[in-house]
Design a protein around this motif. Structure first.
Motif, PDB file in Angstrom:
ATOM      1  N   PHE A  11       0.871  -1.169   0.000  1.00  0.00           N
ATOM      2  CA  PHE A  11       0.000   0.000   0.000  1.00  0.00           C
ATOM      3  C   PHE A  11       0.912   1.224   0.000  1.00  0.00           C
ATOM      4  O   PHE A  11       1.752   1.380   0.875  1.00  0.00           O
ATOM      5  CB  PHE A  11      -0.890  -0.017   1.246  1.00  0.00           C
ATOM      6  CG  PHE A  11      -1.911   1.100   1.308  1.00  0.00           C
ATOM      7  CD1 PHE A  11      -3.198   0.909   0.838  1.00  0.00           C
ATOM      8  CD2 PHE A  11      -1.583   2.337   1.845  1.00  0.00           C
ATOM      9  CE1 PHE A  11      -4.141   1.932   0.894  1.00  0.00           C
ATOM     10  CE2 PHE A  11      -2.519   3.365   1.901  1.00  0.00           C
ATOM     11  CZ  PHE A  11      -3.803   3.160   1.431  1.00  0.00           C
ATOM     12  N   LEU A  12       0.759   2.083  -0.987  1.00  0.00           N
ATOM     13  CA  LEU A  12       1.623   3.262  -1.133  1.00  0.00           C
ATOM     14  C   LEU A  12       0.766   4.463  -1.492  1.00  0.00           C
ATOM     15  O   LEU A  12      -0.107   4.375  -2.352  1.00  0.00           O
ATOM     16  CB  LEU A  12       2.648   3.041  -2.241  1.00  0.00           C
ATOM     17  CG  LEU A  12       3.474   4.259  -2.647  1.00  0.00           C
ATOM     18  CD1 LEU A  12       4.456   4.643  -1.540  1.00  0.00           C
ATOM     19  CD2 LEU A  12       4.226   3.994  -3.944  1.00  0.00           C
ATOM     20  N   SER A  13       1.040   5.586  -0.834  1.00  0.00           N
ATOM     21  CA  SER A  13       0.313   6.800  -1.191  1.00  0.00           C
ATOM     22  C   SER A  13       1.157   8.026  -0.915  1.00  0.00           C
ATOM     23  O   SER A  13       1.851   8.102   0.103  1.00  0.00           O
ATOM     24  CB  SER A  13      -0.990   6.897  -0.386  1.00  0.00           C
ATOM     25  OG  SER A  13      -1.678   8.087  -0.717  1.00  0.00           O
ATOM     26  N   GLY A  14       1.071   8.989  -1.829  1.00  0.00           N
ATOM     27  CA  GLY A  14       1.602  10.307  -1.548  1.00  0.00           C
ATOM     28  C   GLY A  14       0.596  11.037  -0.676  1.00  0.00           C
ATOM     29  O   GLY A  14      -0.612  10.782  -0.776  1.00  0.00           O
ATOM     30  N   THR A  15       1.079  11.921   0.191  1.00  0.00           N
ATOM     31  CA  THR A  15       0.181  12.677   1.053  1.00  0.00           C
ATOM     32  C   THR A  15       0.591  14.144   1.010  1.00  0.00           C
ATOM     33  O   THR A  15       1.779  14.452   0.902  1.00  0.00           O
ATOM     34  CB  THR A  15       0.233  12.171   2.506  1.00  0.00           C
ATOM     35  OG1 THR A  15       1.537  12.402   3.046  1.00  0.00           O
ATOM     36  CG2 THR A  15      -0.094  10.685   2.588  1.00  0.00           C
ATOM     37  N   SER A  16      -0.393  15.005   1.099  1.00  0.00           N
ATOM     38  CA  SER A  16      -0.082  16.436   1.060  1.00  0.00           C
ATOM     39  C   SER A  16      -1.054  17.218   1.931  1.00  0.00           C
ATOM     40  O   SER A  16      -2.267  16.998   1.863  1.00  0.00           O
ATOM     41  CB  SER A  16      -0.159  16.955  -0.375  1.00  0.00           C
ATOM     42  OG  SER A  16       0.010  18.366  -0.392  1.00  0.00           O
ATOM     43  N   THR A  17      -0.483  18.101   2.743  1.00  0.00           N
ATOM     44  CA  THR A  17      -1.322  18.980   3.570  1.00  0.00           C
ATOM     45  C   THR A  17      -1.526  20.332   2.911  1.00  0.00           C
ATOM     46  O   THR A  17      -2.322  21.128   3.380  1.00  0.00           O
ATOM     47  CB  THR A  17      -0.659  19.215   4.941  1.00  0.00           C
ATOM     48  OG1 THR A  17       0.642  19.788   4.725  1.00  0.00           O
ATOM     49  CG2 THR A  17      -0.513  17.913   5.713  1.00  0.00           C
ATOM     50  N   THR A  18      -0.793  20.581   1.830  1.00  0.00           N
ATOM     51  CA  THR A  18      -0.828  21.909   1.214  1.00  0.00           C
ATOM     52  C   THR A  18      -1.400  21.906  -0.195  1.00  0.00           C
ATOM     53  O   THR A  18      -1.462  22.955  -0.828  1.00  0.00           O
ATOM     54  CB  THR A  18       0.593  22.492   1.163  1.00  0.00           C
ATOM     55  OG1 THR A  18       1.424  21.595   0.413  1.00  0.00           O
ATOM     56  CG2 THR A  18       1.170  22.665   2.559  1.00  0.00           C
ATOM     57  N   SER A  19      -1.788  20.755  -0.686  1.00  0.00           N
ATOM     58  CA  SER A  19      -2.313  20.686  -2.055  1.00  0.00           C
ATOM     59  C   SER A  19      -3.547  21.574  -2.208  1.00  0.00           C
ATOM     60  O   SER A  19      -4.396  21.644  -1.319  1.00  0.00           O
ATOM     61  CB  SER A  19      -2.680  19.236  -2.395  1.00  0.00           C
ATOM     62  OG  SER A  19      -3.401  19.193  -3.603  1.00  0.00           O
TER      63      SER A  19
END
Lengths: 221, 205
Positions: free
Chosen positions: B160-168
Protein backbone atom coordinates in the motif's frame (compact mmCIF):
# COMPACT_ATOMS: atom_id res chain seq x y z
CA UNK A 1 2.39 63.30 -18.83
CA UNK A 2 -0.92 65.11 -18.26
CA UNK A 3 -3.45 64.00 -15.70
CA UNK A 4 -5.62 62.19 -18.30
CA UNK A 5 -2.58 60.41 -19.75
CA UNK A 6 -1.53 59.22 -16.32
CA UNK A 7 -5.04 57.91 -15.63
CA UNK A 8 -5.02 56.02 -18.93
CA UNK A 9 -1.67 54.51 -18.06
CA UNK A 10 -2.87 53.39 -14.62
CA UNK A 11 -6.01 51.95 -16.16
CA UNK A 12 -3.94 50.01 -18.67
CA UNK A 13 -1.86 48.50 -15.86
CA UNK A 14 -5.00 47.62 -13.93
CA UNK A 15 -6.49 45.93 -16.98
CA UNK A 16 -3.33 43.94 -17.54
CA UNK A 17 -3.30 42.73 -13.95
CA UNK A 18 -7.00 41.94 -14.03
CA UNK A 19 -6.61 39.89 -17.19
CA UNK A 20 -3.81 37.82 -15.67
CA UNK A 21 -5.64 36.95 -12.50
CA UNK A 22 -7.96 33.98 -12.36
CA UNK A 23 -11.57 34.48 -11.43
CA UNK A 24 -10.87 32.42 -8.31
CA UNK A 25 -7.91 30.41 -7.14
CA UNK A 26 -8.13 26.94 -8.70
CA UNK A 27 -6.08 23.79 -8.72
CA UNK A 28 -6.16 21.31 -11.56
CA UNK A 29 -4.58 17.91 -11.22
CA UNK A 30 -3.49 15.05 -13.46
CA UNK A 31 -3.02 11.81 -11.54
CA UNK A 32 -0.31 9.50 -12.84
CA UNK A 33 1.32 6.15 -12.16
CA UNK A 34 4.73 5.13 -13.45
CA UNK A 35 8.27 3.97 -12.88
CA UNK A 36 11.69 5.60 -12.61
CA UNK A 37 15.28 4.60 -13.11
CA UNK A 38 18.62 6.24 -12.46
CA UNK A 39 21.92 5.54 -14.14
CA UNK A 40 23.87 3.27 -11.82
CA UNK A 41 20.78 2.42 -9.80
CA UNK A 42 19.14 4.04 -6.79
CA UNK A 43 20.28 4.01 -3.97
CA UNK A 44 23.03 5.10 -3.89
CA UNK A 45 22.61 8.24 -5.95
CA UNK A 46 25.97 9.55 -6.99
CA UNK A 47 26.67 13.05 -8.24
CA UNK A 48 26.17 13.08 -11.98
CA UNK A 49 23.71 10.20 -12.12
CA UNK A 50 20.65 10.92 -14.30
CA UNK A 51 17.10 10.20 -13.17
CA UNK A 52 14.37 9.37 -15.68
CA UNK A 53 10.69 8.89 -14.91
CA UNK A 54 8.03 7.63 -17.33
CA UNK A 55 4.36 7.55 -16.38
CA UNK A 56 0.79 7.42 -17.64
CA UNK A 57 -2.15 9.53 -16.46
CA UNK A 58 -4.97 7.61 -14.79
CA UNK A 59 -7.17 10.62 -14.19
CA UNK A 60 -7.24 14.21 -15.42
CA UNK A 61 -9.23 17.18 -14.21
CA UNK A 62 -12.00 18.04 -16.72
CA UNK A 63 -10.42 21.47 -17.23
CA UNK A 64 -7.78 19.78 -19.40
CA UNK A 65 -10.48 18.47 -21.77
CA UNK A 66 -8.67 15.18 -22.47
CA UNK A 67 -10.72 12.00 -22.97
CA UNK A 68 -8.52 9.34 -21.38
CA UNK A 69 -10.70 6.70 -23.01
CA UNK A 70 -9.54 7.85 -26.43
CA UNK A 71 -6.13 9.33 -25.64
CA UNK A 72 -3.37 8.61 -23.22
CA UNK A 73 -1.41 11.31 -21.47
CA UNK A 74 2.15 10.14 -21.00
CA UNK A 75 4.86 11.75 -18.90
CA UNK A 76 8.59 11.79 -19.48
CA UNK A 77 10.82 13.49 -16.93
CA UNK A 78 14.45 13.34 -17.96
CA UNK A 79 17.77 15.12 -17.68
CA UNK A 80 17.53 15.35 -13.90
CA UNK A 81 21.13 15.25 -12.68
CA UNK A 82 21.83 14.13 -9.12
CA UNK A 83 24.01 16.31 -6.92
CA UNK A 84 24.65 13.25 -4.75
CA UNK A 85 22.74 11.90 -1.80
CA UNK A 86 22.93 13.57 1.61
CA UNK A 87 21.87 11.98 4.89
CA UNK A 88 19.68 14.26 7.02
CA UNK A 89 18.99 12.34 10.19
CA UNK A 90 17.44 9.11 8.98
CA UNK A 91 16.29 10.68 5.70
CA UNK A 92 18.29 10.45 2.50
CA UNK A 93 17.85 13.64 0.50
CA UNK A 94 18.80 13.96 -3.16
CA UNK A 95 18.67 17.29 -4.96
CA UNK A 96 18.69 17.32 -8.74
CA UNK A 97 19.64 20.01 -11.21
CA UNK A 98 18.38 20.59 -14.72
CA UNK A 99 15.73 18.40 -16.24
CA UNK A 100 12.60 18.74 -18.30
CA UNK A 101 9.11 17.34 -17.98
CA UNK A 102 7.20 16.55 -21.16
CA UNK A 103 3.58 15.41 -21.38
CA UNK A 104 2.23 13.95 -24.60
CA UNK A 105 -1.35 13.36 -25.71
CA UNK A 106 -1.40 10.25 -27.84
CA UNK A 107 -4.25 8.42 -29.56
CA UNK A 108 -2.17 5.31 -30.17
CA UNK A 109 -2.27 4.42 -26.46
CA UNK A 110 0.89 2.42 -26.81
CA UNK A 111 2.70 3.27 -23.57
CA UNK A 112 4.90 0.38 -22.51
CA UNK A 113 7.60 0.40 -19.84
CA UNK A 114 9.31 -2.72 -21.09
CA UNK A 115 12.30 -4.07 -19.21
CA UNK A 116 15.75 -2.75 -18.38
CA UNK A 117 15.31 0.83 -19.62
CA UNK A 118 16.24 2.64 -21.69
CA UNK A 119 14.95 0.15 -24.22
CA UNK A 120 13.11 0.04 -27.54
CA UNK A 121 9.78 1.10 -26.03
CA UNK A 122 10.78 3.24 -23.06
CA UNK A 123 10.97 6.19 -23.09
CA UNK A 124 9.98 6.13 -26.81
CA UNK A 125 6.32 5.17 -26.27
CA UNK A 126 6.01 7.94 -23.68
CA UNK A 127 7.28 10.66 -26.01
CA UNK A 128 5.13 10.02 -29.08
CA UNK A 129 1.96 11.93 -29.92
CA UNK A 130 1.24 15.65 -29.63
CA UNK A 131 3.22 17.72 -27.15
CA UNK A 132 0.72 18.65 -24.44
CA UNK A 133 3.11 20.37 -22.05
CA UNK A 134 6.82 20.96 -21.71
CA UNK A 135 8.41 22.56 -18.71
CA UNK A 136 11.84 23.10 -17.27
CA UNK A 137 12.48 22.04 -13.67
CA UNK A 138 13.50 24.90 -11.40
CA UNK A 139 13.85 22.45 -8.51
CA UNK A 140 13.53 18.74 -7.91
CA UNK A 141 14.17 16.88 -4.66
CA UNK A 142 13.73 13.27 -3.66
CA UNK A 143 13.38 12.17 -0.02
CA UNK A 144 14.07 8.54 0.96
CA UNK A 145 12.66 7.24 4.24
CA UNK A 146 14.55 4.37 5.92
CA UNK A 147 11.93 1.84 4.81
CA UNK A 148 12.65 2.16 1.08
CA UNK A 149 9.84 4.53 0.30
CA UNK A 150 9.56 8.27 0.09
CA UNK A 151 8.45 11.32 -1.80
CA UNK A 152 9.60 13.71 -4.46
CA UNK A 153 8.57 17.18 -5.52
CA UNK A 154 9.61 19.55 -8.25
CA UNK A 155 8.53 22.91 -9.57
CA UNK A 156 8.47 23.80 -13.23
CA UNK A 157 8.54 26.74 -15.58
CA UNK A 158 6.29 26.15 -18.56
CA UNK A 159 7.86 26.38 -22.00
CA UNK A 160 5.36 25.16 -24.58
CA UNK A 161 2.68 22.62 -25.45
CA UNK A 162 -0.98 22.73 -26.43
CA UNK A 163 -2.15 22.78 -22.80
CA UNK A 164 -0.57 26.14 -22.06
CA UNK A 165 -2.92 27.93 -24.45
CA UNK A 166 -5.85 27.00 -22.24
CA UNK A 167 -4.23 27.96 -18.96
CA UNK A 168 -3.39 31.16 -17.19
CA UNK A 169 -0.16 32.92 -17.90
CA UNK A 170 1.18 32.90 -14.36
CA UNK A 171 0.40 29.36 -13.27
CA UNK A 172 2.53 27.43 -10.81
CA UNK A 173 3.33 23.93 -12.07
CA UNK A 174 4.20 21.21 -9.56
CA UNK A 175 5.24 17.62 -10.16
CA UNK A 176 5.08 15.51 -7.03
CA UNK A 177 4.45 12.01 -5.81
CA UNK A 178 5.33 9.07 -3.64
CA UNK A 179 7.56 6.16 -4.51
CA UNK A 180 8.40 2.68 -3.40
CA UNK A 181 11.64 0.93 -4.24
CA UNK A 182 11.61 -2.50 -5.78
CA UNK A 183 11.34 -4.61 -2.64
CA UNK A 184 7.86 -5.76 -1.72
CA UNK A 185 6.03 -4.58 -4.79
CA UNK A 186 5.82 -5.17 -8.50
CA UNK A 187 8.52 -3.34 -10.39
CA UNK A 188 9.54 -4.08 -13.98
CA UNK A 189 13.13 -5.31 -14.16
CA UNK A 190 15.57 -2.45 -14.48
CA UNK A 191 13.37 0.19 -12.86
CA UNK A 192 14.40 1.47 -9.43
CA UNK A 193 11.18 3.10 -8.25
CA UNK A 194 7.47 2.75 -8.78
CA UNK A 195 5.72 6.08 -8.46
CA UNK A 196 2.26 7.49 -7.95
CA UNK A 197 1.58 11.18 -7.91
CA UNK A 198 0.14 14.24 -9.49
CA UNK A 199 0.98 17.02 -11.91
CA UNK A 200 -0.71 20.11 -10.57
CA UNK A 201 -1.38 23.55 -11.91
CA UNK A 202 -2.25 26.23 -9.45
CA UNK A 203 -4.70 28.98 -10.50
CA UNK A 204 -5.66 27.36 -13.77
CA UNK A 205 -8.39 29.18 -15.63
CA UNK A 206 -9.97 28.72 -18.99
CA UNK A 207 -9.62 31.52 -21.53
CA UNK A 208 -12.61 33.86 -21.48
CA UNK A 209 -13.79 36.13 -24.25
CA UNK A 210 -15.23 39.48 -23.14
CA UNK A 211 -16.39 42.64 -24.90
CA UNK A 212 -14.56 45.92 -24.36
CA UNK A 213 -17.71 47.28 -22.80
CA UNK A 214 -17.88 44.52 -20.22
CA UNK A 215 -14.22 45.04 -19.35
CA UNK A 216 -14.80 48.80 -18.87
CA UNK A 217 -17.85 48.03 -16.79
CA UNK A 218 -15.59 46.26 -14.29
CA UNK A 219 -14.07 49.65 -13.46
CA UNK A 220 -17.17 51.82 -13.63
CA UNK A 221 -18.24 51.31 -10.03
CA UNK B 1 16.53 -38.55 -11.69
CA UNK B 2 14.17 -37.76 -14.56
CA UNK B 3 11.61 -36.41 -12.07
CA UNK B 4 14.26 -34.22 -10.50
CA UNK B 5 15.18 -32.82 -13.91
CA UNK B 6 11.54 -31.95 -14.60
CA UNK B 7 11.29 -30.24 -11.21
CA UNK B 8 14.40 -28.24 -11.95
CA UNK B 9 13.02 -27.32 -15.37
CA UNK B 10 9.82 -25.97 -13.85
CA UNK B 11 11.78 -23.83 -11.41
CA UNK B 12 14.00 -22.51 -14.19
CA UNK B 13 11.00 -21.75 -16.39
CA UNK B 14 9.32 -19.75 -13.65
CA UNK B 15 12.50 -17.92 -12.78
CA UNK B 16 13.10 -17.02 -16.41
CA UNK B 17 9.76 -15.27 -16.77
CA UNK B 18 10.52 -11.55 -16.52
CA UNK B 19 7.97 -9.17 -15.05
CA UNK B 20 6.83 -7.40 -18.20
CA UNK B 21 5.05 -4.06 -18.31
CA UNK B 22 1.80 -5.75 -19.25
CA UNK B 23 2.09 -7.81 -16.06
CA UNK B 24 1.75 -4.79 -13.78
CA UNK B 25 -1.38 -4.76 -11.67
CA UNK B 26 -2.68 -2.26 -9.12
CA UNK B 27 -5.68 -0.47 -7.67
CA UNK B 28 -5.26 3.29 -8.12
CA UNK B 29 -6.99 5.82 -5.87
CA UNK B 30 -7.13 9.54 -5.10
CA UNK B 31 -8.76 10.81 -1.92
CA UNK B 32 -8.99 12.95 1.20
CA UNK B 33 -7.89 11.94 4.70
CA UNK B 34 -8.76 13.00 8.22
CA UNK B 35 -5.64 12.62 10.34
CA UNK B 36 -5.32 12.04 14.08
CA UNK B 37 -3.72 14.91 15.95
CA UNK B 38 -2.34 12.81 18.80
CA UNK B 39 -1.31 9.24 19.49
CA UNK B 40 -4.35 7.06 19.99
CA UNK B 41 -6.35 8.99 17.42
CA UNK B 42 -7.81 7.33 14.35
CA UNK B 43 -7.09 7.95 10.66
CA UNK B 44 -9.86 7.81 8.05
CA UNK B 45 -9.42 8.23 4.31
CA UNK B 46 -12.07 8.32 1.56
CA UNK B 47 -11.05 7.95 -2.08
CA UNK B 48 -12.27 7.34 -5.60
CA UNK B 49 -10.56 4.67 -7.69
CA UNK B 50 -9.51 5.10 -11.31
CA UNK B 51 -8.90 2.73 -14.18
CA UNK B 52 -5.09 2.34 -14.12
CA UNK B 53 -4.84 1.51 -17.86
CA UNK B 54 -2.52 0.54 -19.47
CA UNK B 55 -1.76 -1.20 -16.18
CA UNK B 56 -4.34 -3.83 -15.23
CA UNK B 57 -6.49 -3.99 -12.13
CA UNK B 58 -5.58 -7.10 -10.10
CA UNK B 59 -9.15 -8.31 -10.60
CA UNK B 60 -11.27 -6.97 -13.48
CA UNK B 61 -13.34 -3.92 -12.49
CA UNK B 62 -16.06 -2.43 -14.70
CA UNK B 63 -15.23 1.27 -14.43
CA UNK B 64 -17.67 2.15 -17.20
CA UNK B 65 -20.71 0.89 -15.29
CA UNK B 66 -19.73 1.35 -11.65
CA UNK B 67 -17.98 3.75 -9.34
CA UNK B 68 -15.37 2.19 -7.11
CA UNK B 69 -14.35 3.78 -3.82
CA UNK B 70 -11.55 2.79 -1.47
CA UNK B 71 -11.93 3.63 2.22
CA UNK B 72 -9.30 3.39 4.97
CA UNK B 73 -10.69 3.35 8.49
CA UNK B 74 -9.82 2.49 12.06
CA UNK B 75 -6.07 3.08 11.69
CA UNK B 76 -4.63 4.20 15.03
CA UNK B 77 -1.68 6.56 15.38
CA UNK B 78 0.90 4.93 17.64
CA UNK B 79 3.74 7.44 17.46
CA UNK B 80 4.21 10.84 15.82
CA UNK B 81 7.25 12.50 14.28
CA UNK B 82 9.01 12.57 10.92
CA UNK B 83 8.05 8.90 10.68
CA UNK B 84 4.57 8.22 11.99
CA UNK B 85 3.69 4.68 12.96
CA UNK B 86 0.14 3.36 12.82
CA UNK B 87 -1.50 0.12 13.88
CA UNK B 88 -4.61 -1.79 12.93
CA UNK B 89 -7.22 -0.54 10.53
CA UNK B 90 -9.02 -1.74 7.46
CA UNK B 91 -9.17 -1.05 3.73
CA UNK B 92 -12.48 -1.60 1.98
CA UNK B 93 -13.26 -1.32 -1.73
CA UNK B 94 -16.89 -0.60 -2.59
CA UNK B 95 -18.66 -1.01 -5.91
CA UNK B 96 -21.63 1.28 -6.43
CA UNK B 97 -23.81 2.22 -9.38
CA UNK B 98 -26.15 4.45 -7.39
CA UNK B 99 -24.79 7.47 -5.54
CA UNK B 100 -21.85 9.46 -6.82
CA UNK B 101 -19.07 9.89 -4.28
CA UNK B 102 -19.26 13.28 -2.58
CA UNK B 103 -16.63 14.36 -0.05
CA UNK B 104 -19.15 16.52 1.79
CA UNK B 105 -21.08 13.31 2.52
CA UNK B 106 -18.71 10.45 3.48
CA UNK B 107 -21.60 7.98 3.46
CA UNK B 108 -21.51 8.13 -0.34
CA UNK B 109 -18.15 6.34 -0.20
CA UNK B 110 -19.36 3.41 1.90
CA UNK B 111 -22.57 2.54 0.10
CA UNK B 112 -22.83 -0.19 -2.48
CA UNK B 113 -21.21 -3.60 -2.26
CA UNK B 114 -18.02 -4.19 -0.30
CA UNK B 115 -16.10 -6.24 -2.86
CA UNK B 116 -12.82 -6.46 -0.94
CA UNK B 117 -12.12 -5.97 2.76
CA UNK B 118 -8.55 -5.97 4.03
CA UNK B 119 -6.62 -5.59 7.26
CA UNK B 120 -3.44 -3.55 7.49
CA UNK B 121 -0.51 -5.57 8.80
CA UNK B 122 1.68 -2.47 8.90
CA UNK B 123 1.42 1.19 8.01
CA UNK B 124 3.74 4.15 8.45
CA UNK B 125 3.91 7.69 7.15
CA UNK B 126 7.03 9.60 6.20
CA UNK B 127 6.70 13.36 6.68
CA UNK B 128 9.83 15.10 5.38
CA UNK B 129 10.59 18.69 6.40
CA UNK B 130 9.57 19.98 2.98
CA UNK B 131 7.22 18.81 0.28
CA UNK B 132 4.67 16.03 0.32
CA UNK B 133 4.61 12.99 2.60
CA UNK B 134 4.35 9.32 1.83
CA UNK B 135 2.41 6.44 3.35
CA UNK B 136 3.62 2.87 3.01
CA UNK B 137 2.46 -0.43 4.43
CA UNK B 138 1.05 -3.86 3.77
CA UNK B 139 -2.38 -5.45 3.98
CA UNK B 140 -4.10 -8.80 3.69
CA UNK B 141 -7.49 -9.14 2.01
CA UNK B 142 -9.79 -11.10 4.30
CA UNK B 143 -13.34 -10.54 3.05
CA UNK B 144 -15.68 -9.02 0.50
CA UNK B 145 -17.92 -10.24 -2.28
CA UNK B 146 -15.01 -10.77 -4.68
CA UNK B 147 -12.39 -12.12 -2.30
CA UNK B 148 -12.60 -15.52 -3.94
CA UNK B 149 -11.70 -14.02 -7.32
CA UNK B 150 -8.17 -14.33 -5.99
CA UNK B 151 -6.44 -17.51 -4.88
CA UNK B 152 -5.70 -17.56 -1.13
CA UNK B 153 -1.98 -17.01 -1.70
CA UNK B 154 -2.77 -13.92 -3.83
CA UNK B 155 -4.81 -12.30 -1.04
CA UNK B 156 -1.84 -11.64 1.24
CA UNK B 157 0.93 -9.08 1.64
CA UNK B 158 -0.28 -6.41 -0.73
CA UNK B 159 1.80 -3.23 -0.82
CA UNK B 160 0.00 0.00 0.00
CA UNK B 161 1.62 3.26 -1.13
CA UNK B 162 0.31 6.80 -1.19
CA UNK B 163 1.60 10.31 -1.55
CA UNK B 164 0.18 12.68 1.05
CA UNK B 165 -0.08 16.44 1.06
CA UNK B 166 -1.32 18.98 3.57
CA UNK B 167 -0.83 21.91 1.21
CA UNK B 168 -2.31 20.69 -2.05
CA UNK B 169 -4.81 23.02 -3.64
CA UNK B 170 -7.10 20.01 -4.07
CA UNK B 171 -7.46 19.63 -0.29
CA UNK B 172 -11.12 19.98 0.63
CA UNK B 173 -12.66 21.63 3.70
CA UNK B 174 -12.98 19.25 6.64
CA UNK B 175 -10.02 17.12 5.58
CA UNK B 176 -6.34 17.26 6.58
CA UNK B 177 -4.48 15.60 3.72
CA UNK B 178 -4.83 14.68 0.06
CA UNK B 179 -3.87 11.05 -0.60
CA UNK B 180 -2.88 9.80 -4.04
CA UNK B 181 -1.84 6.19 -4.13
CA UNK B 182 -2.24 2.57 -5.03
CA UNK B 183 -2.27 -0.92 -3.62
CA UNK B 184 -0.95 -3.93 -5.45
CA UNK B 185 -0.25 -7.64 -5.07
CA UNK B 186 3.30 -8.87 -4.49
CA UNK B 187 3.19 -10.74 -7.78
CA UNK B 188 0.98 -10.87 -10.84
CA UNK B 189 -2.42 -12.47 -10.31
CA UNK B 190 -3.34 -14.75 -13.20
CA UNK B 191 -6.77 -16.01 -14.11
CA UNK B 192 -7.39 -19.74 -14.31
CA UNK B 193 -6.99 -21.21 -17.78
CA UNK B 194 -8.43 -24.45 -19.12
CA UNK B 195 -5.76 -26.62 -20.79
CA UNK B 196 -5.53 -30.18 -21.91
CA UNK B 197 -3.02 -32.51 -20.31
CA UNK B 198 -1.41 -32.84 -23.72
CA UNK B 199 -0.78 -29.10 -24.02
CA UNK B 200 0.69 -29.03 -20.52
CA UNK B 201 3.00 -31.93 -21.33
CA UNK B 202 4.01 -30.16 -24.53
CA UNK B 203 5.38 -27.27 -22.46
CA UNK B 204 8.09 -29.59 -21.17
CA UNK B 205 9.12 -31.26 -24.40
Amino acid sequence: MDRLGLSKCVLAVLLTVAAALPAGAQMANIDYIGYAFETGGLLPSNAGDELTLVAVASNADPVFEVDLGAYELTFHAGGLISTGEVLDGSTTVIHYTGGMLEIYQDGSQDADWGLNPPNAVSPATFTDGELFFRGEFSSFTLYFAPGGYGTFEGTLSALDGTMIDGSCSDCVYTWAGAFLSGAGAQNPAGYDLQTDGGFQIDSTVATETASWGSVKALFSN
Amino acid sequence: MKTMMKGLLIVLAVAALPLGASAQQLFDFNGQAMMPSTAGGVLTMYSVMYDPAPIDSPIPLDFASYEFTLVVDGVTLVSDGISRVFSGGTVTIYQDAGTAADYTNPATFTDGTAILVGNFTSLSQFVPPFGPGSVSGYLDWVGGARLNDMAPEDQLHWAFLSGTSTTSGTLLPGYDEVWDGKTEPPSTIVDTEAASMGSIKALFR
